[in-house]
Design an enzyme around this catalytic site. Structure first.
Site, PDB file in Angstrom:
ATOM      1  N   GLU A 130     -14.946  14.472  -0.551  1.00  8.09           N
ATOM      2  CA  GLU A 130     -14.725  13.122  -0.032  1.00  8.09           C
ATOM      3  C   GLU A 130     -15.715  12.810   1.084  1.00  8.09           C
ATOM      4  O   GLU A 130     -15.906  13.605   2.002  1.00  8.09           O
ATOM      5  CB  GLU A 130     -13.299  13.037   0.503  1.00  8.09           C
ATOM      6  CG  GLU A 130     -12.978  11.771   1.273  1.00  8.09           C
ATOM      7  CD  GLU A 130     -11.657  11.880   2.015  1.00  8.09           C
ATOM      8  OE1 GLU A 130     -11.039  10.832   2.262  1.00  8.09           O
ATOM      9  OE2 GLU A 130     -11.240  13.012   2.343  1.00  8.09           O
ATOM     10  N   LYS A 155     -10.528   5.382  -4.016  1.00 10.93           N
ATOM     11  CA  LYS A 155      -9.286   5.939  -3.497  1.00 10.93           C
ATOM     12  C   LYS A 155      -8.194   4.876  -3.461  1.00 10.93           C
ATOM     13  O   LYS A 155      -8.404   3.772  -2.950  1.00 10.93           O
ATOM     14  CB  LYS A 155      -9.532   6.508  -2.097  1.00 10.93           C
ATOM     15  CG  LYS A 155      -8.362   7.289  -1.518  1.00 10.93           C
ATOM     16  CD  LYS A 155      -8.757   7.925  -0.195  1.00 10.93           C
ATOM     17  CE  LYS A 155      -7.651   8.778   0.381  1.00 10.93           C
ATOM     18  NZ  LYS A 155      -8.047   9.404   1.671  1.00 10.93           N
ATOM     19  N   CYS A 178      -8.357  13.362  -1.352  1.00  7.32           N
ATOM     20  CA  CYS A 178      -7.653  13.823  -0.154  1.00  7.32           C
ATOM     21  C   CYS A 178      -6.144  13.610  -0.236  1.00  7.32           C
ATOM     22  O   CYS A 178      -5.468  14.239  -1.039  1.00  7.32           O
ATOM     23  CB  CYS A 178      -8.249  13.142   1.073  1.00  7.32           C
ATOM     24  SG  CYS A 178      -7.792  13.965   2.626  1.00  7.32           S
TER      25      CYS A 178
END
Length: 546
Positions: free
Chosen positions: A320, A384, A430
């Site tokens: 990320e 995301k 994440c």
């Protein structure tokens, strides 16, 4: 002078009075602390830690408000301990330019708020149980719920409350994750109906244990209002023994069923293999956000990519935000990564920031994974979906925008699919590792393996291992190999049974190549989602009707 025996009797009575007033609170606090310690390294504790909370339901002599306060105490202890690593969030806040006092306040506020948000699961559960029990008592003219009805209802309602929380913006500490990665046999049950299957198992076993630990197998309110004859007491003791046997039997049977699932061969074939390369750059956020840090990041990940490509990797993956700058569509042909991929022919999944409309610099930014191919273009991207409040976006930004030291990112949508030249993959960035439905949908749409990319700086190894534990669960539930790549650790490779094939050390720069396998199987959970929760609720409703 009072005799020694009278003093002993007085002390004994005083201790009894003290324990009667303080004992329940101590038990609830201890139970919550045990559940908070359970994740990663102490999974057996979860099978007993919920007992004090269950006893608030099985023994309903406490008024509603004290009972809710007890549930809150248990929840704060659990979630507060499990999530204590959140206070390390202070470091990036200071890096982003926030004053020290404001940073400390925000870090502590985030920890307290998320702890209370998680604690509300147990509080809501207890409140719902009390409401149903009150309604049933009025309907049944004062007759309370039988123990089996309470156990079934309690399990169903806990699963329902967790399901609701898992759809919200803040979610991490499901009861199920306390078993990962240590208890791989029970985690296999996640293939049936997702993590809620493991949660249900923990809740019902704790409920049976709470009954068995209550004197004579009855609730404390039933004991206080009952005059038991010797024959009735003998029967109650026999009933208690049956609950103990039931607890042990259920625990063993659940693990044996999971062990059978665990023992099945993977049946992967060489044609399905894929050599993936992972780059753990280990560039702290405090450095990465500076111009020099950007240059260091580019050099580290470019060098790692070229090394892995030369070693025979077929797909290279970065974490990320590996390159902490906006993707410039207008200079794309001169981008060093685009040119490197064109030269080697090895596809690269690059973590960076990109505008939602990639060529429109006025559109909002997203946290993205970009698939670069030998054709010199972006073949696919994943944005995301579950952004971190106060980290990646500011809640109520229209009111609090002046307090934000950063630009809020825009979320992606649930219908995304990250494509590669080797087929679609299920991706997560994440924090998204905690949201199982996000991965289930991608696998159902054809994702052949799971890829998670994280930063994890500046959090301690305890957080990194909890994060890895969540990824282990996602691999099992979807029957997929998983590649986990992070900036500062812990990166890893997990097989579909949850076995960790490789794990990096934290805070080290690492490149690693591994062979994983693409799969197209569909577990019951992937096919039908969480079907267990509505089933339990229906069974509980039928039970209430009897």
């Amino acid at each position: 002078m009072p005799s020694d025996s009278s003093l002993t009797d007085f002390n004994s009575r005083a201790l009894t009075v003290w324990w009667k007033s303080m004992g329940p609170a101590i038990s609830l606090l201890t139970g919550g602390l045990l559940m908070g310690i359970a994740p990663v390294n102490a999974w057996p504790l979860a099978w007993v830690a919920l007992v004090p909370l269950w006893r608030l339901v099985l023994g309903d002599e406490l008024a509603l408000r004290p009972a809710l306060a007890g549930a809150a105490l248990w929840g704060v202890a659990y979630h507060g301990v499990a999530l204590s690593w959140i206070v390390w969030w202070l470091n990036p806040l200071l890096v982003m330019g926030l004053p020290w006092i404001a940073g400390v306040f925000l870090a502590l506020f985030a920890w307290a708020f998320i702890t209370l948000w998680g604690a509300a699961i147990g509080v809501t559960w207890l409140w719902l149980m009390r409401m149903v029990m009150r309604w049933y008592g009025a309907r049944a003219r004062g007759n309370g719920l039988a123990l089996w009805q309470r156990l079934l209802l309690g399990t169903a309602l806990w699963c329902a409350v967790e399901w609701v929380w898992s759809r919200g913006p803040l979610y991490w500490t499901s009861l199920s994750y306390t078993q990962s990665p240590g208890d791989l046999w029970i985690l296999q049950m996640g293939q049936i109906s997702g993590p809620i299957t493991v949660t249900a198992a923990i809740v019902i076993v704790n409920g049976l244990l709470a009954v068995a630990m209550t004197p004579s197998g009855l609730s404390s309110s039933e004991l206080s209002s009952s005059e038991l004859s010797s024959s009735e007491l003998s029967f109650s003791r026999a009933s208690k023994r049956s609950y103990v046997i039931g607890v042990v039997g259920l625990f063993v049977c659940l693990h044996l069923a999971g062990g059978w699932l665990y023992s099945r061969p993977l049946a992967d074939t060489p044609e399905q293999s894929l050599r993936v390369g992972l780059i753990q750059g280990n560039i702290p956020t405090s450095q990465k956000l500076s111009p020099e840090g950007v240059r260091t990041s580019i050099q580290a990940y470019l060098t790692g990519y070229e090394q892995l490509a030369a070693e025979g990797a077929e797909l290279v993956i970065t974490p990320e935000g590996a390159i902490p700058q906006r993707w410039n569509a207008f200079t794309e042909d001169r981008n060093v990564f685009v040119r490197a991929v064109a030269n080697t022919g090895v596809p690269l999944i690059l973590g960076s920031f990109a505008h939602r409309e990639i060529a429109d610099t006025r559109s909002p930014l997203t946290q993205s994974l970009l698939t670069l191919t030998a054709a010199g273009q972006i073949e696919s991207r994943y944005n995301k979906v579950k952004l971190v409040p106060l980290g990646e976006y500011l809640p109520f930004a229209h009111l609090l925008d002046r307090l934000s030291p950063f630009e809020s990112l825009a979320p992606g949508t649930f219908d995304q699919q990250l494509n590669t030249p080797f087929g679609p993959v299920a991706a997560g960035i994440c924090y998204e590792s905690a949201f199982t439905e996000l991965f289930r949908q991608q696998v159902k749409r054809g994702g052949q393996l799971i890829l998670t990319a994280s930063n994890n700086d500046p959090y301690p190894p305890r957080q990194m291992m909890q994060h890895h534990a969540l990824d282990v669960m996602r691999a099992i539930e979807s029957d997929r190999w998983e590649a986990r790549v992070t900036n500062t650790g812990i990166s890893g490779i997990v097989d579909p049974r949850g076995r960790t094939q490789w794990l990096s050390n934290p805070d080290e720069q690492v490149t690693h190549q591994a062979k994983i396998y693409r799969r197209q199987t569909l577990t019951p959970y992937v096919r039908w989602g969480d079907w267990l929760t509505p089933t339990l609720l229906i069974l509980a409703a039928i039970g209430l009707g009897k």
